[in-house]
Design an enzyme around this catalytic site. Structure first.
Site, PDB file in Angstrom:
ATOM      1  N   CYS A  50      38.976  33.534  42.485  1.00 23.60           N
ATOM      2  CA  CYS A  50      39.841  33.100  43.591  1.00 23.60           C
ATOM      3  C   CYS A  50      40.735  34.191  44.162  1.00 23.60           C
ATOM      4  CB  CYS A  50      40.647  31.870  43.188  1.00 23.60           C
ATOM      5  SG  CYS A  50      41.384  31.088  44.639  1.00 23.60           S
ATOM      6  N   LYS A  76      41.033  35.546  34.718  1.00 21.38           N
ATOM      7  CA  LYS A  76      41.654  35.875  36.020  1.00 21.38           C
ATOM      8  C   LYS A  76      42.866  36.780  35.853  1.00 21.38           C
ATOM      9  CE  LYS A  76      43.294  33.368  40.151  1.00 21.38           C
ATOM     10  NZ  LYS A  76      43.446  31.994  40.700  1.00 21.38           N
ATOM     11  N   GLU A 100      35.883  27.933  40.619  1.00 16.07           N
ATOM     12  CA  GLU A 100      37.023  28.129  39.694  1.00 16.07           C
ATOM     13  C   GLU A 100      37.478  26.760  39.167  1.00 16.07           C
ATOM     14  OE1 GLU A 100      40.724  28.784  41.835  1.00 16.07           O
ATOM     15  OE2 GLU A 100      41.586  29.955  40.195  1.00 16.07           O
TER      16      GLU A 100
HETATM   17  N1  CDT Z   1      43.393  29.478  43.084  1.00 12.48           N
HETATM   18  C1  CDT Z   1      43.901  30.511  43.806  1.00 12.48           C
HETATM   19  O1  CDT Z   1      43.977  31.640  43.336  1.00 12.48           O
HETATM   20  N2  CDT Z   1      44.302  30.201  45.057  1.00 12.48           N
HETATM   21  C2  CDT Z   1      44.960  31.166  45.884  1.00 12.48           C
HETATM   22  C3  CDT Z   1      45.960  30.479  46.728  1.00 12.48           C
HETATM   23  C4  CDT Z   1      47.123  31.305  46.857  1.00 12.48           C
HETATM   24  S1  CDT Z   1      48.470  30.446  47.524  1.00 12.48           S
HETATM   25  C5  CDT Z   1      49.687  30.553  46.341  1.00 12.48           C
HETATM   26  C6  CDT Z   1      44.026  31.973  46.773  1.00 12.48           C
HETATM   27  O2  CDT Z   1      44.256  33.185  46.895  1.00 12.48           O
HETATM   28  O3  CDT Z   1      43.129  31.421  47.395  1.00 12.48           O
END
Ligand code: CDT
Length: 308
Positions: free
Chosen positions: A168, A123, A46
Site C-alpha cells: 500500500c 510493511k 493488503e
Molecule cells: N493502507 C494504506 O497504506 N493506505 C494509505 C492511505 C494513507 S492516508 C493516511 C495509502 O497510501 O494508500
C-alpha cells in the site's frame, strides 16, 4: 520468453462483522476463476482477510489481537493453500501478523506453485497516526497497531523470475522500487486499502487519488524496468469507502490491465519477464549509469533540511 500469467484479485469490501471463513470463500472463487483463465500467480490485497481495522480506534489489546493471525497458514486460510496447491497457482496476500515474540506487523507472503511460503514482507512505510486524532474525518491508526517492517525489501527467485513485494503506502516511495530494482526485480506485487476520501483534505477528488496511485506504480515500473501488480481492497466497508483502481503495469510503465468496478474482480495479463531486459540493460542499467557518490543524502537524512 518467460511468461507468467498473473491475476490481480481485487476484492470488494469486507465488513467488520464478516468472518475470515466467508472472506476465504470469496478468495477461493477468485482463485478458481484464475485457474479457468490459466493464471500461474494470483495477487490478493493488503490485509485481505478482514475489514481495514486500522480505521477503528481500540484500547483493548485483546480486541486488537482479534484482527491478527497468529500462524500462517491457519484454520481459516488452510483451504486457500490447499486450493492453490491443487491448481498449481502461486499466491500472494496480505494479513495482520502477530509473532510468537509479541510483535505486530502488516505483512504479505508469497508462495511457490506448490503453496509453500517462500517469501515474507513486512510493511515499512506505515501511514497515519498512533493516537485518536480529532482533526481527521476518520482515523488511520496503522502506526498504533503495527511496528515498521524489519525485513527490508528482499526479492525471491520464483517461477523463473525475480519477485518482490511491498504494501500500500510503500508504493508511493521511489526508494522501495529502487532497492528491489538493485536486486534485479522483475515483478513487484502489492496490495492496498486506500480510502476514497482524504481524511485531512475535504473535497479531494477520487480522480486525483486514483491518479496518484497510478503515477506511483507506473513510474516505479518504468524507472526500474519491472512489472508491477497493484491490487485494491475496494468499496464501502461499514460506510468507509475504499478506492479501487487495481492495475497491472508493464516495464515501460504502461497500464496493461485495469479493474472496472469496486467489487471482487480478477484482472489478468500474460507478463513476459523478458520484457524487463531491454530497460535494465540500457537506460536503467544501474551499474553503468548510477552515481552513488551523489546519493548519500538519501540514506543519511529523513526529513527536509532547508538551505541557509
Ligand atoms: N493502507 C494504506 O497504506 N493506505 C494509505 C492511505 C494513507 S492516508 C493516511 C495509502 O497510501 O494508500
Amino acid at each position: 520468453m518467460r511468461e507468467i500469467v498473473i491475476g490481480g484479485a481485487q476484492m470488494g469490501p469486507i465488513q467488520k462483522a464478516d468472518s475470515r471463513e466467508a472472506v476465504v470463500e470469496r478468495m477461493l472463487k477468485l482463485l478458481s476463476q484464475a485457474k479457468v483463465a490459466g493464471c500461474d500467480l494470483v495477487v490478493f490485497p493488503e490485509l485481505c482477510l478482514t475489514t481495514f481495522f486500522p480505521r477503528w480506534y481500540m484500547e483493548d489489546q485483546s480486541e486488537v489481537d482479534g484482527w491478527f493471525e497468529h500462524a500462517m497458514p491457519n484454520d481459516a486460510t488452510a483451504p486457500l493453500f490447499t486450493a492453490a496447491r491443487s491448481a498449481g497457482i502461486a499466491i500472494s496476500f496480505g494479513y495482520a501478523e502477530a509473532t510468537a515474540e509479541g510483535q505486530y506487523f502488516n505483512t504479505s507472503i508469497l508462495t511457490d506453485s506448490e503453496a509453500n511460503i517462500i517469501g515474507k514482507y513486512r510493511k515499512v512505510h506505515l501511514p497515519g497516526h498512533s493516537e485518536f486524532d480529532t482533526e481527521r474525518a476518520f482515523q488511520h491508526l496503522e502506526k498504533r497497531y503495527f511496528a515498521p517492517g524489519d525485513l527490508g525489501f528482499p526479492v525471491w527467485r520464483n517461477m523463473d523470475a525475480i519477485m518482490g513485494m511491498c504494501i500500500c503506502n510503500d508504493r508511493r516511495w521511489p526508494e522501495v522500487y529502487r532497492v528491489m530494482g538493485l536486486q534485479g526485480v522483475e515483478l513487484v506485487m502489492l496490495g492496498y486499502n486506500t480510502p476514497s476520501l482524504n481524511s485531512q483534505l475535504a473535497g479531494e477528488a477520487l480522480e486525483r487519488r486514483l491518479y496518484h496511485s497510478d503515477l506511483s506504480m507506473t513510474s516505479g515500473a518504468y524507472q526500474n524496468s519491472t512489472w508491477v501488480v497493484g491490487v485494491a481492497k475496494a468499496g464501502d466497508e461499514d460506510s468507509h469507502p475504499l478506492m479501487a483502481g487495481s492495475i497491472i503495469v508493464d516495464p515501460n510503465g504502461y497500464v496493461v490491465a485495469r479493474a472496472s468496478g469496486e467489487g471482487d474482480e480478477l484482472i489478468i495479463h500474460a507478463c513476459d519477464m523478458d520484457a524487463c531486459n531491454f530497460g535494465k540493460s540500457t537506460v536503467f542499467d544501474f551499474g553503468r549509469h548510477r552515481r552513488i557518490e551523489h546519493y548519500a543524502r538519501i540514506c543519511e537524512q529523513t526529513g527536509v533540511e532547508l538551505p541557509d
